[in-house]
Design a protein around this motif. Structure first.
Motif, mmCIF file in Angstrom:
data_model
loop_
_atom_site.group_PDB
_atom_site.id
_atom_site.type_symbol
_atom_site.label_atom_id
_atom_site.label_comp_id
_atom_site.label_asym_id
_atom_site.label_seq_id
_atom_site.Cartn_x
_atom_site.Cartn_y
_atom_site.Cartn_z
ATOM 1 N N SER A 288 68.786 -28.968 -59.430
ATOM 2 C CA SER A 288 69.608 -30.366 -59.441
ATOM 3 C C SER A 288 68.179 -31.327 -60.313
ATOM 4 N N ASP A 350 63.118 -34.391 -58.144
ATOM 5 C CA ASP A 350 64.389 -33.750 -57.117
ATOM 6 C C ASP A 350 65.144 -35.047 -57.824
ATOM 7 N N ASP A 351 66.487 -34.468 -57.260
ATOM 8 C CA ASP A 351 68.095 -35.534 -57.355
ATOM 9 C C ASP A 351 68.506 -36.448 -56.883
HETATM 10 MG MG MG Z 1 68.275 -30.119 -55.249
#
Ligand code: MG
Ligand code: 5GP
Ligand code: SF4
Length: 466
Positions: A288, A350-351
């Protein structure tokens, strides 16, 4: 959740199975398919687990004949956790004018009140799902055809809904007036039509993307007459979920005419401008965080490297329901590429940070591997509020950003620095050059801002304070 439907192709259920497989990232707990064949009537199959483990078996697919079919992949938000099979959609109802099946993505915010009222008036609920209200409301409507009954039902429903439904002859799609969850229309073959949560599921079956279903729009589709569109709901400014751009949708999907991948890459560019830091390497928390990490590396000029390797055979950690599994999950799913990391100052992208479980584990793993410094850059603003519209964020007190300042979070995670993209930066990345209009935000961003576009009536009844 993910929803998908097809009309006007032979063995439509096979196409639905493929579509659901492409939407698996939207829900991994369970899946279901309903089909209709003029001689065999309605048939359905609902199973726990991945689409590919169930709906690839010929013996099962043979029980789902017909040229009209819909399906659903489930990610439990409302209703019980560790669900029962009776909570798995599509739901089916038999009405005086024939049967209908519905698949719902989103979350109904007045479901408790509706359920109470319906039960008092004699409805017998089969599941604990908020979506089942729609079938019972349809059963009570006095309209003479199923699409009109659906309209009646959905006018009483508050919250987020992208619904794909079917009768014996029609494929129906509806989006709530704010258009919180996505839904798109595609074309396949001579007179086949497709409804899907995302465009990536059109690609898998070779369907052509036609357009998005508009907020508040209903389409009724038959193989013979094509698409009939209406706008049964009151007009309102659209409030599409901005988190679909950040995390929920697949990067190869197109939303609002924009590539999700390109938006995420742009988030990384904005982050690098807002929160630069000196380092040797930019790494993503895969998958992600990858597009944003690529954008960050590009803008900062710091090389991108695969410092964390993901095991492709594990699902999304967040979506596994219990804390214990989630804790283990990070290690089962992600491993550090030691040879690359050792001695380096690493930027990790990271998202989102929700509970902080993922970030904490990853920081430990990176430091164990001998990194000199760890800097977190997060592709969304701090998640300080729960989502009530179909994404399973935990209660407020479990959200790291609801209980800690940014500096306390940095300390708690034990990293050298921690920065989140600003809300304005996020809006710029999704194409709003001026940033967020505070008088009327162009998206739902309640999990970051606390400004809920639909009053979460059930939650307020349960004591939630806005
Ligand atoms: Mg993730
Ligand atoms: P945490 O470990 O902080 O509780 O969760 C953050 C991680 O969960 C991120 O890596 C993100 O990719 C992932 N994630 C999966 N599903 C969701 C979701 O529905 N909401 C949010 N905010 N993050 C999710
Ligand atoms: Fe999306 Fe967040 Fe709004 Fe939920 S609260 S619909 S996740 S933007």
């Amino acid at each position: 959740c993910g929803v998908f439907g097809v009309v006007g192709v032979t063995d439509a259920a096979n196409f639905v199975a493929l579509g659901l497989h492409a939407l698996q990232h939207r829900g991994q707990e369970a899946g279901g398919i309903v089909s209709y064949h003029p001689e065999e009537g309605f048939n359905s199959a609902r199973r726990f687990g991945y689409v590919r483990d169930n709906f690839t078996k010929q013996s099962l697919m043979e029980t789902l004949p017909g040229a009209l079919s819909i399906g659903h992949v489930r990610y439990s938000t409302a209703g019980s956790k560790g669900a029962a099979i009776r909570d798995v959609q599509p739901f089916f109802g038999e009405f005086s004018m024939g049967g209908a099946a519905i698949a719902h993505n989103g979350n109904i915010t007045n479901a408790n009140a509706l359920r109470r009222e319906l039960i008092e008036r004699g409805s017998i609920f089969q599941s604990s799902s908020d979506s089942e209200c729609i079938i019972h409301l349809m059963a009570r409507s006095l309209q003479r055809d199923i699409p009109s009954r659906m309209e009646d039902a959905l006018r009483r429903v508050e919250g987020a809904f992208s619904v794909v439904a079917m009768t014996r002859t029609k494929l129906i799609g509806v989006r709530d007036p704010l258009g919180v969850r996505p839904l798109v229309l595609g074309k396949i073959g001579e007179d086949g039509w497709v409804l899907s949560s995302e465009t990536c599921a059109l690609d898998i079956i070779g369907a052509e993307f036609i357009r998005e279903i508009e907020p508040g729009e209903m389409v009724v589709i038959t193989a013979t007459d094509g698409v009939e569109s209406s706008h049964p709901f009151r007009k309102a400014p659209s409030k599409f979920c901005i988190f679909e751009h950040v995390y929920f949708s697949r990067p190869d999907s197109i939303i609002g005419g924009r590539s999700v991948y390109e938006t995420r890459r742009q988030i990384g560019v904005e982050l690098a401008r807002e929160a630069p830091v000196e380092a040797d390497l930019v790494c993503a928390v895969p998958d992600s965080g990858t597009p944003a990490a690529i954008g960050f590396a590009h803008e900062s000029g710091i090389p991108f490297g695969m410092g964390i390797i993901r095991n492709q055979y594990m699902g999304r950690t967040f979506i596994e329901p219990t804390e214990q599994i989630r804790n283990m999950g990070v290690r089962l799913k992600l491993n550090v590429n030691r040879a690359l990391i050792r001695g380096k100052k690493v930027i990790l992208v990271d998202d989102s940070v929700v509970r902080g479980t993922t970030s904490r584990k990853i920081k430990e793993m990176i430091l164990d591997a001998g990194a000199a410094e760890v800097h977190f850059r997060i592709a969304s603003p701090p998640t300080a509020w729960p989502c009530f519209y179909g994404v399973d964020t935990p209660q407020r007190d479990k959200l790291l950003a609801a209980t800690m300042s940014e500096d306390e979070m940095r300390h708690h995670l034990g990293v050298d620095s921690l920065k989140f993209i600003s809300l304005d930066g996020l809006y710029r990345a999704v194409g709003e050059a001026e940033g967020r209009k505070s008088s009327c935000p162009q998206y739902c961003d309640a999990c970051f801002s606390g400004e809920y576009p639909v009053v979460p009536a059930d939650k307020i009844e349960e004591g939630f304070q806005m």
